[in-house]
Design an enzyme around this catalytic site. Structure first.
Site: not given
Ligand code: B3K
Ligand code: ZN
Length: 878
Positions: A128, A272, A305
């Site tokens: 990203e 991710n 996250e």
């Protein structure tokens, strides 16, 4: 390095790709100098697209070694390689086809830390926003979602561990000292969520059973020997997973969830799919090496996250303009999580402090942009506090406007309707319009209009009519590219208090725009009349910081003291204290010899004496506004040295008046026994630290801080004592010896040595520049590591106003030299540090001119990355 000036991308130009990507098969043959990446992509032409439209694939710093379509090599005339991508023509006009691409990349030469790179011998990725194109040619945009199969081949000895997204399908020996593993991720995802890790790492593991009974293996990978320091992160992960089920109904969706901690990372962490990669700073903690702040940040970032699994991954962004859709929302979710895990009021105050310190200046300066920007030159420069923190505030305002039930129903609808999609802000807002029946068109200006609204508040009590009239006016100053601003929909929570600080019933005319305690300010000017009041009430407005606005309001010190002492909303108490302190601090720093308002001292000491208050709240309340806060309140022509002098004088006056109270607090707030990172103990340590700061100011000697340094049995107390000592008495033998002791004790732990760099880089005054320059050559400093760069150069730039703004301008020249040097290796880190100069126009003219000259030199330097040139040009223009 990319030295082109970069092209501006506009939201208005969005259109879908011509080709739909169905499947991705990647094979990596890992090698530090020449990794071979074979990519097989199955595409079909989107309906209505011309049969001869070419296929465009993004690429950056790639070496193409093979290209085939449906197993046939593509002839040279049918493809073109450019520095930023690959065009293929002559593709099948209908049906699915396979493109096979082989590229060679050099992870060990990748100093930008974008794409596939090496960190301490481990292969890892960061994709990203647009790093995947540095791995292979690909439609590198978030609206291209596909299912990935990934095979990794590597040397067995140096890379026993081979990880990618999803579930592990299998693996085996390749015979030649190498082995392989294959991973399959069943959830369609954009390539920015791709991850690969290969290396030799230690692991801690725990099982987790989701609420529907799925067994998930949780694994946190760290450098060998550091496993015990990942225990808190694991605990935070389990709490996050349970909380997301309980509060948002979000359950995890793979058999394995992995976190890998690496020591070279451009930011905090990356979400991710199934394989989060973290800056090890936000994973590793134990009492000896981590502070309470570190623990709280680890908890928040692990949660953040993880929460992206639904808000970001399952539902991603259509394009990068929609970044706040995942970031603002996920910050809101992690704020709520921390509020539930800790103290809601204290968390809220901390959020507001952060927003005002970081986002308000951004919104008031040359880098101001809407929560959803309209264009960008370098998307990595838009991972800002505006997108994140203001984006979170916008989500919070939606929750305030529609109420808890409609908010919950709206989130459920969003998850149900957009799962597996790349969505937009409009999609999100529509869900709450549907569940609440409220028109959010005007509210949506919060996404498109930059700048902090300023609200002027005027009140009038009519004793005969027994009415209290509140007149509000809103305005937003022009920001780059937006000279005209429309009136916004601003939800303001309010209370009217009597002389004892008790809330009075809010009685208004039936047509008044107020629901419960939320007033809807929607006009440029608006008036509300409260009825049936026997005396003039005290207004407490924007309670809980219900809207991210600046209030222009003149309340008397007596009114502020009443709010500060008695409001039930602790945020309002804290804000009133700040407002009470600010006039003295501002007056003193512009030359007036104002001694602190006795009411301020009295109110502060009443808080210090009130043992019914949460200690974390008292610690925040007793901390005077920072030098940067004062500079912001003054606005223009600021002299950082005068501000510091004024603040120190006020600190000393409060300290002298309350010495015995602070002495008591220092004793009673001790936390005997082994260290625990819980919020209550952390609050006590914070309050004890504030007491020590006042006591040191009253004494004027380093003795107490030196003693506290010697007595500390945890990193929170130790680093607080070190900072106090070094900042207040930088040239004392006590400070020198504490610095030496610290370096000797923690020289083998880079994350702790960062605190040592920070302590020194933030020493106030002009001499710190020389110290920072000398530290650049210290053996513990490492120019290639982003954490080291941020702790020494970054903190000097962002957190040392008197050091950076030396009157002779030498620190600006130093900073520009450093940015140029860092930019050659790591443009993202360079550009981020450069934003510290964004408020140069507020400096007094001599400093302002010197800063401008340094910036102009940077702007004309070559080569310059797109990242840095975008920021420097905007800073100079805006
Ligand atoms: N999404 C990442 C940030 C990526 C930054 C790219 N320059 C981490 C986060 O916000 O959760
Ligand atoms: Zn995020």
């Amino acid at each position: 390095m990319r030295t082109d000036t970069g092209q501006t991308v506009s939201l208005a130009d969005y259109r879908p790709t011509d080709f739909v990507l169905e499947r991705v098969d990647l094979t990596f043959e890992l090698d530090p100098a020449a990794t071979k990446v074979e990519s097989r992509l199955i595409f079909h032409r989107r309906d209505g697209v011309s049969p001869d439209a070419p296929l465009w694939l993004d690429g950056d710093e790639l070496s193409l070694t093979a290209l085939a379509v449906d197993q046939t090599p593509v002839p040279e005339h049918a493809y073109t390689v450019q520095s930023n991508g690959l065009t293929i023509t002559g593709l099948p006009g209908s049906g699915a086809f396979e493109v096979m691409i082989t590229t060679i990349i050099a992870p060990q030469a990748n100093t930008k830390l974008m794409g596939l790179y090496r960190t301490s011998g481990v292969y890892c990725t960061q994709c990203e926003a647009d790093g995947f194109r540095r791995i292979t040619y690909f439609p590198d945009r978030p609206d291209v979602l596909a299912v990935y199969t990934v095979t990794i081949m590597a040397d067995k000895a140096t890379a026993p561990l081979l990880l990618s997204n999803g579930n592990r399908l299998g693996g085996g020996d390749l015979g030649d000292g190498r082995h392989f593993a294959t991973w399959f991720d069943p959830h369609p995802k954009p390539c920015y969520l791709f991850a690969l890790v290969a290396g030799d790492l230690g692991v801690i593991e725990e099982p987790f059973v989701t609420r529907s009974g799925r067994n998930v293996a949780l694994k946190i990978y760290v450098e060998h020997g550091k496993e015990p320091r990942a225990a808190y992160a694991m605990d935070a992960l389990k709490r996050s997973m349970r909380w997301d089920e309980d509060v948002f109904g979000c359950e995890y969706d793979l058999d394995i969830f992995m976190i890998v901690a690496v020591s070279d990372f451009n930011m905090g962490a990356m979400e991710n799919k199934g394989l989060n990669i973290f800056n090890d700073k936000y994973v590793l903690a134990d009492p000896e090496t981590a502070t309470d702040t570190d623990y709280a940040l680890i908890e928040a970032i692990i949660a953040h996250e993880y929460f992206h699994n639904w808000t970001g991954n399952r539902i991603t962004c259509r394009d990068w303009f929609q970044l706040c859709l995942k970031e603002g929302l996920t910050v809101y979710r992690d704020h709520e999580f921390s509020a539930d895990q800790r103290s809601r009021a204290v968390k809220r105050i901390a959020e507001v402090r952060h927003l005002k310190a970081e986002q308000f200046p951004e919104d008031a300066g040359p880098l101001a942009h809407p929560v959803r920007p309209q264009q960008y030159r370098e998307i990595n420069n838009f991972y800002t506090t505006t997108v994140y923190e203001k984006g979170s505030e916008v989500t919070r305002m939606i929750a305030t406007l529609v109420g808890p039930e409609a908010f919950k129903a709206g989130m459920d609808l969003y998850f149900a309707r957009h799962d597996g999609q790349a969505a937009t802000v409009e999609d999100f807002v529509a869900c709450f319009e549907e569940t609440s029946g409220r028109d959010l068109t005007q509210f949506s200006l919060w996404y498109s209009q930059a700048g902090t609204p300023h609200i002027t508040v005027e009140t009038n009590f009519d004793a005969d009519a027994r009415t209290f009239t509140l007149s509000l006016a809103q305005a937003v100053k022009p920001t780059p590219g937006q000279s005209e601003k429309a009136a916004m929909h601003i939800p303001l929570r309010l209370a009217l208090l009597n002389a004892h600080g008790e809330s009075l019933p809010l009685k208004v005319a039936a047509d008044a725009d107020i629901t419960g305690d939320v007033l809807h300010l929607t006009e440029t000017k608006q008036r509300i009349v409260f009825e049936n009041l026997s005396g003039s009430p005290i207004l407490s407005i924007n309670r809980g910081f219900s809207a991210p606005v600046t209030l222009i309001q003149s309340q008397s010190p007596a009114e502020l003291a009443l709010i500060a002492g008695h409001e039930t909303d602790l945020y309002a108490r804290w804000q009133a204290l700040t407002d009470l302190a600010m006039p003295t601090l501002m007056a003193a720093s512009t030359g007036d010899t104002a001694s602190p308002d006795p009411l301020l001292i009295e109110t502060l000491l009443a808080i210090a004496a009130d043992d019914a208050l949460e200690s974390a709240f008292s610690a925040l309340a007793l901390t005077l506004p920072s030098e940067a806060d004062i500079a912001r309140a003054i606005g223009a022509n600021t002299d950082p040295d005068a501000i510091r002098t004024a603040r120190q004088a006020t600190l000393k006056a409060v300290a002298n008046a309350g010495a015995s109270l602070f002495d008591d607090l220092f004793t009673t707030m001790a936390t005997p026994g082994p260290f625990t990172p819980d919020a209550q103990s952390a609050g006590k340590r914070a309050l004890r630290a504030v007491a020590l700061t006042y006591l040191t100011a009253a004494d004027g000697t380093p003795d107490r801080a030196a003693q506290a340094f010697a007595d500390a049995n945890n990193m929170t107390d130790l680093s607080q004592a070190l900072n106090l000592l070094v900042h207040t008495f930088p040239n004392s033998s006590e400070a020198k010896s504490a610095l030496d002791t610290f370096a000797t004790r923690f020289g083998d732990n880079p994350l702790v040595i960062d605190k040592w760099f920070v302590a020194q880089a933030t020493i106030p005054g002009p001499d710190t520049l020389a110290r920072v320059q000398a530290l650049l050559n210290h053996p513990l400093f490492n120019r290639n590591n982003p954490n080291r760069l941020r702790s020494l150069i970054g903190t000097f730039a962002f957190s040392n106003p008197t050091g950076l703004h030396r009157a002779d301008g030498k620190a600006y020249d130093f900073l520009v030299d450093q940015i140029l040097e860092i930019d050659r290796r790591n443009p993202q880190v360079a550009a981020r540090i450069l934003t510290s100069l964004r408020s140069w126009r507020q400096l007094e003219p001599v400093r302002g001119q010197k800063a401008q000259a340094a910036l102009a030199r940077l702007a004309s330097a070559r080569p310059l990355s797109n990242d840095v040139s975008d920021i420097v040009e905007r800073i100079l223009e805006g």
